[in-house]
Design a protein around this motif. Structure first.
Motif, short mmCIF file in Angstrom:
data_model
loop_
_atom_site.label_atom_id
_atom_site.label_comp_id
_atom_site.label_asym_id
_atom_site.label_seq_id
_atom_site.Cartn_x
_atom_site.Cartn_y
_atom_site.Cartn_z
N PRO A 179 1.31 -0.72 -14.08
CA PRO A 179 1.76 0.05 -12.94
C PRO A 179 1.67 -0.78 -11.66
CG PRO A 179 -0.49 0.64 -13.38
CD PRO A 179 -0.06 -0.33 -14.46
N PRO A 180 2.43 -0.38 -10.64
CA PRO A 180 2.39 -1.13 -9.39
C PRO A 180 1.02 -1.07 -8.73
CG PRO A 180 3.71 0.86 -9.16
CD PRO A 180 3.32 0.76 -10.59
N SER A 181 0.68 -2.15 -8.04
CA SER A 181 -0.58 -2.17 -7.30
C SER A 181 -0.33 -2.79 -5.93
CB SER A 181 -1.65 -2.94 -8.06
OG SER A 181 -1.31 -4.30 -8.14
N ILE A 182 -1.15 -2.43 -4.97
CA ILE A 182 -1.03 -2.96 -3.63
C ILE A 182 -2.42 -3.31 -3.10
CG2 ILE A 182 1.13 -1.87 -2.92
CD1 ILE A 182 -0.42 0.42 -1.73
N PRO A 183 -2.50 -4.41 -2.34
CA PRO A 183 -3.78 -4.72 -1.69
C PRO A 183 -4.03 -3.71 -0.57
CG PRO A 183 -2.11 -6.29 -1.02
CD PRO A 183 -1.49 -5.41 -2.07
N THR A 184 -5.26 -3.24 -0.47
CA THR A 184 -5.60 -2.22 0.51
C THR A 184 -6.70 -2.75 1.41
OG1 THR A 184 -5.05 -0.54 -1.13
CG2 THR A 184 -6.29 0.19 0.80
N TYR A 185 -6.46 -2.73 2.73
CA TYR A 185 -7.38 -3.32 3.69
C TYR A 185 -8.22 -2.29 4.44
CZ TYR A 185 -4.15 -7.06 2.68
OH TYR A 185 -3.36 -7.97 2.02
N LEU A 228 -11.21 -5.37 -1.86
CA LEU A 228 -12.45 -6.11 -2.03
C LEU A 228 -13.66 -5.29 -1.60
CD1 LEU A 228 -11.31 -9.62 -0.74
CD2 LEU A 228 -11.55 -8.84 -3.11
N ASP A 229 -13.41 -4.22 -0.84
CA ASP A 229 -14.48 -3.34 -0.34
C ASP A 229 -14.79 -2.29 -1.40
OD1 ASP A 229 -16.16 -1.58 0.97
OD2 ASP A 229 -14.85 -1.30 2.69
N GLN A 230 -15.90 -2.45 -2.08
CA GLN A 230 -16.26 -1.55 -3.18
C GLN A 230 -16.62 -0.15 -2.70
OE1 GLN A 230 -15.85 -2.50 -6.35
NE2 GLN A 230 -15.09 -4.41 -5.47
N HIS A 231 -16.87 0.02 -1.39
CA HIS A 231 -17.30 1.32 -0.87
C HIS A 231 -16.20 2.05 -0.10
CE1 HIS A 231 -21.32 0.31 -2.10
NE2 HIS A 231 -21.20 -0.84 -1.47
N MET A 232 -15.01 1.46 -0.01
CA MET A 232 -13.94 2.04 0.80
C MET A 232 -13.60 3.47 0.37
SD MET A 232 -10.05 0.68 1.54
CE MET A 232 -10.58 -0.92 2.09
#
Length: 159
Positions: free
Chosen positions: A115-121, A88-92
């Motif tokens: 393709p696989p995807s993962i949430p990234t915090y 959700l962080d567009q600047h990460m």
């Protein structure tokens, strides 16, 4: 004479209380403005937040940024496909480049999509990528596999 000693003691006690109050206010005001002393590993403009990975799964690997800017991870340890990093962080990932070696905080599992995807915090840069994509065979193979999704990885390299 006892009255005089009592007055002097009350005056000294009052001064000590006022000094303690002033010192406490100074500490509180400095705590609200941590930019004055950024610390050893931070610049004056750095965020003073410590990255806490507890409760998350840490993954390391090479960042690949698709030409549209979408971030992917080529996980360390022989994985030959890319994993899309959803955040959700567009600047990460805005300051990072393809080929940078990173650590991310994520959930343990992956979304069951292709393709696989993962949430990234959270993301930490471990090492800036200094090599071209052609000098890293695992990256080259993953890029070739990703071409079937019409993704291109020509921009965002440190060379």
């Amino acid at each position: 004479m006892d009255k005089k000693k009592s007055v002097i003691m009350w005056v000294l006690l009052s001064i000590a209380v006022v000094l303690c109050f002033v010192l406490a206010m100074y500490i509180v005001m400095e705590d609200k403005n941590p930019a004055g002393d950024a610390g050893l590993n931070a610049s004056k403009d750095s965020n003073a937040v410590f990255l806490d990975f507890s409760g998350h799964y840490a993954r390391t690997g090479y960042l690949l940024k698709e030409d549209s800017g979408m971030p992917f991870l080529l996980e360390e340890g022989g994985c030959d496909y890319v994993i899309r990093l959803d955040t959700l962080d567009q600047h990460m990932f805005s300051e990072l480049k393809s080929g940078d070696f990173i650590m991310i905080a994520t959930d343990e599992g992956m979304d069951d999509v292709d393709p696989p995807s993962i949430p990234t915090y959270a993301c930490v840069l471990l090492k800036k990528g200094t090599e071209s994509k052609k000098s890293l065979p695992a990256i080259q193979k993953a890029i070739e596999e990703a071409e079937e999704y019409n993704w291109t990885f020509e921009k965002y390299w440190r060379e």
